[in-house]
Design a protein around this motif. Sequence first.
Motif, PDB file in Angstrom:
ATOM      1  N   GLU A 140       7.721  -2.289  -4.313  1.00 26.06           N
ATOM      2  CA  GLU A 140       7.673  -1.533  -5.643  1.00 26.06           C
ATOM      3  C   GLU A 140       6.225  -0.709  -5.736  1.00 26.06           C
ATOM      4  O   GLU A 140       5.298  -1.425  -5.598  1.00 26.06           O
ATOM      5  N   TYR A 141       6.599   0.339  -6.195  1.00 23.96           N
ATOM      6  CA  TYR A 141       5.338   1.391  -6.545  1.00 23.96           C
ATOM      7  C   TYR A 141       5.296   1.621  -7.999  1.00 23.96           C
ATOM      8  O   TYR A 141       6.156   1.783  -8.687  1.00 23.96           O
ATOM      9  N   LYS A 142       3.976   1.571  -8.291  1.00 19.87           N
ATOM     10  CA  LYS A 142       3.543   1.979  -9.760  1.00 19.87           C
ATOM     11  C   LYS A 142       2.600   3.379  -9.993  1.00 19.87           C
ATOM     12  O   LYS A 142       1.620   3.321  -9.188  1.00 19.87           O
ATOM     13  N   GLN A 143       2.918   4.167 -10.759  1.00 24.40           N
ATOM     14  CA  GLN A 143       2.246   5.213 -11.005  1.00 24.40           C
ATOM     15  C   GLN A 143       0.960   5.217 -11.835  1.00 24.40           C
ATOM     16  O   GLN A 143       1.342   4.612 -13.018  1.00 24.40           O
ATOM     17  N   LEU A 144      -0.156   5.155 -11.608  1.00 24.87           N
ATOM     18  CA  LEU A 144      -1.349   5.494 -12.633  1.00 24.87           C
ATOM     19  C   LEU A 144      -1.130   6.368 -13.490  1.00 24.87           C
ATOM     20  O   LEU A 144      -0.355   7.447 -13.384  1.00 24.87           O
ATOM     21  N   SER A 145      -1.239   6.386 -14.857  1.00 24.96           N
ATOM     22  CA  SER A 145      -1.091   7.019 -15.949  1.00 24.96           C
ATOM     23  C   SER A 145      -2.125   8.115 -15.961  1.00 24.96           C
ATOM     24  O   SER A 145      -3.190   8.085 -15.337  1.00 24.96           O
ATOM     25  N   PRO A 146      -1.771   9.226 -16.408  1.00 25.16           N
ATOM     26  CA  PRO A 146      -2.653  10.376 -16.276  1.00 25.16           C
ATOM     27  C   PRO A 146      -4.097  10.042 -17.056  1.00 25.16           C
ATOM     28  O   PRO A 146      -5.086  10.669 -16.558  1.00 25.16           O
ATOM     29  N   GLU A 147      -4.038   9.091 -18.129  1.00 29.05           N
ATOM     30  CA  GLU A 147      -5.233   8.803 -18.809  1.00 29.05           C
ATOM     31  C   GLU A 147      -6.077   7.926 -17.814  1.00 29.05           C
ATOM     32  O   GLU A 147      -7.531   8.014 -17.612  1.00 29.05           O
ATOM     33  N   GLY A 184     -12.575   0.631  -9.834  1.00 29.61           N
ATOM     34  CA  GLY A 184     -11.241   1.420  -9.646  1.00 29.61           C
ATOM     35  C   GLY A 184     -11.011   2.379  -8.603  1.00 29.61           C
ATOM     36  O   GLY A 184      -9.939   2.312  -8.137  1.00 29.61           O
ATOM     37  N   ILE A 185     -12.054   3.238  -8.482  1.00 31.77           N
ATOM     38  CA  ILE A 185     -11.970   4.050  -7.180  1.00 31.77           C
ATOM     39  C   ILE A 185     -11.875   3.565  -5.948  1.00 31.77           C
ATOM     40  O   ILE A 185     -11.142   3.912  -5.089  1.00 31.77           O
ATOM     41  N   MET A 186     -12.818   2.303  -5.903  1.00 35.71           N
ATOM     42  CA  MET A 186     -12.382   1.482  -4.527  1.00 35.71           C
ATOM     43  C   MET A 186     -10.849   1.063  -4.223  1.00 35.71           C
ATOM     44  O   MET A 186     -10.645   1.216  -2.948  1.00 35.71           O
ATOM     45  N   TYR A 187     -10.464   0.703  -5.233  1.00 34.41           N
ATOM     46  CA  TYR A 187      -9.155   0.163  -5.145  1.00 34.41           C
ATOM     47  C   TYR A 187      -8.114   1.359  -4.831  1.00 34.41           C
ATOM     48  O   TYR A 187      -7.135   1.228  -3.880  1.00 34.41           O
ATOM     49  N   VAL A 188      -8.184   2.472  -5.471  1.00 38.72           N
ATOM     50  CA  VAL A 188      -7.346   3.536  -5.349  1.00 38.72           C
ATOM     51  C   VAL A 188      -7.334   4.060  -3.874  1.00 38.72           C
ATOM     52  O   VAL A 188      -6.614   4.318  -3.195  1.00 38.72           O
ATOM     53  N   LEU A 189      -8.736   4.324  -3.657  1.00 37.27           N
ATOM     54  CA  LEU A 189      -8.936   4.780  -1.953  1.00 37.27           C
ATOM     55  C   LEU A 189      -8.680   3.736  -1.097  1.00 37.27           C
ATOM     56  O   LEU A 189      -7.789   4.278  -0.178  1.00 37.27           O
ATOM     57  N   ALA A 190      -8.979   2.590  -1.217  1.00 41.27           N
ATOM     58  CA  ALA A 190      -8.452   1.380  -0.059  1.00 41.27           C
ATOM     59  C   ALA A 190      -7.055   1.422   0.100  1.00 41.27           C
ATOM     60  O   ALA A 190      -6.438   1.533   1.083  1.00 41.27           O
ATOM     61  N   ILE A 220      -2.707  15.387  -3.366  1.00 36.80           N
ATOM     62  CA  ILE A 220      -3.657  14.102  -3.310  1.00 36.80           C
ATOM     63  C   ILE A 220      -3.552  13.187  -4.623  1.00 36.80           C
ATOM     64  O   ILE A 220      -3.518  11.895  -4.269  1.00 36.80           O
ATOM     65  N   MET A 221      -3.773  13.862  -5.765  1.00 36.83           N
ATOM     66  CA  MET A 221      -3.461  13.062  -6.803  1.00 36.83           C
ATOM     67  C   MET A 221      -2.134  12.239  -6.963  1.00 36.83           C
ATOM     68  O   MET A 221      -2.208  10.879  -7.345  1.00 36.83           O
ATOM     69  N   ASN A 222      -1.149  12.680  -6.710  1.00 41.40           N
ATOM     70  CA  ASN A 222       0.152  12.081  -6.833  1.00 41.40           C
ATOM     71  C   ASN A 222       0.234  10.860  -5.842  1.00 41.40           C
ATOM     72  O   ASN A 222       0.750   9.870  -6.185  1.00 41.40           O
ATOM     73  N   ILE A 223      -0.295  11.145  -4.557  1.00 41.71           N
ATOM     74  CA  ILE A 223      -0.190   9.983  -3.731  1.00 41.71           C
ATOM     75  C   ILE A 223      -1.197   9.182  -3.752  1.00 41.71           C
ATOM     76  O   ILE A 223      -0.835   7.759  -3.743  1.00 41.71           O
ATOM     77  N   ILE A 224      -2.399   9.119  -4.335  1.00 38.08           N
ATOM     78  CA  ILE A 224      -3.315   8.050  -4.378  1.00 38.08           C
ATOM     79  C   ILE A 224      -3.112   7.430  -5.702  1.00 38.08           C
ATOM     80  O   ILE A 224      -3.521   6.235  -5.891  1.00 38.08           O
ATOM     81  N   SER A 225      -2.452   7.976  -6.834  1.00 35.20           N
ATOM     82  CA  SER A 225      -2.015   7.447  -8.035  1.00 35.20           C
ATOM     83  C   SER A 225      -0.771   6.704  -7.802  1.00 35.20           C
ATOM     84  O   SER A 225      -0.424   5.976  -8.844  1.00 35.20           O
ATOM     85  N   ASN A 226      -0.195   6.448  -6.724  1.00 32.80           N
ATOM     86  CA  ASN A 226       0.904   5.816  -6.595  1.00 32.80           C
ATOM     87  C   ASN A 226       0.777   4.384  -5.692  1.00 32.80           C
ATOM     88  O   ASN A 226       0.388   4.539  -4.674  1.00 32.80           O
ATOM     89  N   MET A 227       0.724   3.170  -6.298  1.00 29.30           N
ATOM     90  CA  MET A 227       0.003   2.199  -5.945  1.00 29.30           C
ATOM     91  C   MET A 227       1.080   0.956  -5.709  1.00 29.30           C
ATOM     92  O   MET A 227       2.060   0.949  -6.444  1.00 29.30           O
ATOM     93  N   THR A 228       0.868  -0.103  -4.771  1.00 25.57           N
ATOM     94  CA  THR A 228       1.911  -0.980  -4.676  1.00 25.57           C
ATOM     95  C   THR A 228       0.518  -2.168  -4.221  1.00 25.57           C
ATOM     96  O   THR A 228      -0.186  -2.053  -3.389  1.00 25.57           O
ATOM     97  N   ALA A 229       1.175  -3.402  -4.587  1.00 28.12           N
ATOM     98  CA  ALA A 229       0.127  -4.576  -3.789  1.00 28.12           C
ATOM     99  C   ALA A 229       0.524  -4.927  -2.674  1.00 28.12           C
ATOM    100  O   ALA A 229       0.161  -5.990  -2.213  1.00 28.12           O
ATOM    101  N   VAL A 272      -3.900  -4.485  -5.684  1.00 25.61           N
ATOM    102  CA  VAL A 272      -3.357  -4.604  -6.749  1.00 25.61           C
ATOM    103  C   VAL A 272      -1.978  -3.755  -7.130  1.00 25.61           C
ATOM    104  O   VAL A 272      -1.830  -2.571  -6.283  1.00 25.61           O
ATOM    105  N   ASP A 273      -1.269  -3.918  -8.001  1.00 24.40           N
ATOM    106  CA  ASP A 273      -0.177  -3.292  -8.239  1.00 24.40           C
ATOM    107  C   ASP A 273      -0.507  -1.874  -8.899  1.00 24.40           C
ATOM    108  O   ASP A 273       0.459  -1.212  -9.161  1.00 24.40           O
ATOM    109  N   CYS A 274      -1.502  -1.965  -9.682  1.00 25.21           N
ATOM    110  CA  CYS A 274      -1.818  -0.767 -10.469  1.00 25.21           C
ATOM    111  C   CYS A 274      -3.261  -0.943 -11.091  1.00 25.21           C
ATOM    112  O   CYS A 274      -3.644  -2.172 -11.268  1.00 25.21           O
ATOM    113  N   VAL A 275      -3.684   0.195 -11.554  1.00 26.68           N
ATOM    114  CA  VAL A 275      -5.155  -0.058 -12.319  1.00 26.68           C
ATOM    115  C   VAL A 275      -4.836   0.681 -13.688  1.00 26.68           C
ATOM    116  O   VAL A 275      -4.465   1.706 -13.744  1.00 26.68           O
ATOM    117  N   TYR A 276      -5.172  -0.368 -14.579  1.00 27.27           N
ATOM    118  CA  TYR A 276      -5.112   0.057 -16.059  1.00 27.27           C
ATOM    119  C   TYR A 276      -6.439   0.325 -16.638  1.00 27.27           C
ATOM    120  O   TYR A 276      -7.451  -0.572 -16.311  1.00 27.27           O
TER     121      TYR A 276
END
Length: 579
Positions: free
Chosen positions: A18-25, A411-417, A49-58, A433-437
């Motif tokens: 399951e993938y979750k998309q980070l919000s624009p905010e 937050g950036i560390m998790y997104v990049l990793a 790049i933004m669409n890919i790194i903001s699409n996260m799964t745990a 993490v499944d998402c960063v809020y």
Amino acid sequence: MNKNREFSILFPNFADIEYKQLSPESCHDLGLDTLCSCITNDSKEQNLIMNIISNMTADPRVAEYRCQVFGDILRNPKLRTRMVELFDKLGFIKQFSASRIQSDEKLGFWHLMHRLDELNDYIKCVEEMKHCLEGEKLESKGLKGFLSYIDELYNEACFAEMKKDIAELKVKSADIQSVTVGINVNERFEATSMGLISVNARQFKKSNIVSNFADALASKNKINDRPAWDGDMHYHQVDKLRTHVISKTINKMGEYLAVTNTPFVDGRIRATVTQTPDGDGSSGATFYLDKVLNKMLDSMVKKLRDTLSKYADIAIVNISQLVPEFFYYIRFADFIEQYTEKGFKFCEAKTLSDDDIFMDAKGMYNMKLAVNSEKMEDIVCNDLVFDKEHTIYILTGANRGGKTTITQAVGIMYVLAQGGISVPADSFLYRPVDCVYTHFPADEDKTLDLGRLGEECVRFKDIYSSCTKDSLLLLNETFSTTSFEEGFFIARDSVKAIAQKKVRTIYNTHMHKLALEADDINSTEGYAKVSSLIMKSDNGQRSFKVEVGSPEGMSYAHDIAVKYGVTFDMLTDTEKTTH
């Protein structure tokens, strides 16, 4: 060929992911938009790049899969350069082909020959891509799988056979002097369909032998009982004005000539017989042979061209879909390599399976600092751990002391990793993490209807409802837009709710009293542990270093007061000396 089979070097084919998309905010709060603009100047690539790194799964398998692919691409700069060249060439060929199809209303032999050139270029690109990857020592499952994938596409598209056929058929349009066709007729001896036998560089010439043979065939009323062409090339010149001769010739020689000796050895390629549609004016083809031949040739050439293109296009489309994924890795690799050469440090993130440790970062820093700093020595690095004893941090410290920078950095560390990219640190161990809020101060125009505090409350409730124990929650001065008493009351209840949900959290705030509530919150059985995290100061000087400890609010304020001479004693002494 299996059109539906797809391959990805970003999204491995594991079940139940399951993938979750980070919000624009959240993307904006983390500064991902700024980071993307530093990685590439191309707006389309920035969005990619933004669409890919903001699409996260745990799921750690995805992070590991991506990390391996990125490692291969980062270690091979020549591979990156060559792949970009091939992708640019593929894009040009595909775009040029599409524009020609749209602009050319009539498809003739020139168009067929042009398509052969295109297909030849396609095949060369795929071959070079295979050769490029085969020449590297690949370690990742992703790139090894991609190499097998394009090899399978190459074979299923019959590229090797098609390349040979194209080499045999490749004739310049200016050299085409004649074509050999087979014509089918109905019971009224009207032309109904036609197949292409060959394309010839010489014109047919009437000779006495051929003429006499054709005349003899017509006079003896002989009709072949075999529909297949046996290779004989007999030419009988027909005068358009003598329609009775045309009728007689087609009457006697109008069997279907099968395409058996063409260079297109594949059965799919041989299927080039075209049907003349009813009601298109061709029922009088016997008396208007020249007109019908031109029309049928156009239709037949289109079908032949489409047959040639069918399998090649499937392969090219499937490969082209992976081009954006490669660019994602390549642009990040170029960026990391550029800043590594400048002395900035990066490492490969490693996933954890330990239930007691959620993150262990050594020497980490905010990636955005690298863009705005001339050298690594200008950056202050920090260590931070998320574990069962430190799941929620209440971060306090002086204004402009680096609280937001370190919060954003995590937050950036998790997104990049989780995007597979090397991270700015000495080492980084983590559970995905499944998402960063994020809950950062909102823009002024977004708070007009509810007011600032109302907007903060509504937004926090939505975020809290969405996050899970596998999420990362970053709060920046949340509930600080009202009086201290009101803000503290809301913040304390919010932290207790977060502790109950066991969400990894950094809450940076000026409310030092909130950090002092940690022991009280931790006394509740079953809650995640809350810790006080401080930005250290040294005699009023900002150090930008964090450590677990009691809030320094009062002592720091005293240091600042002393520094600027605004303690009671200093102020009154100044007053006395001026009189």
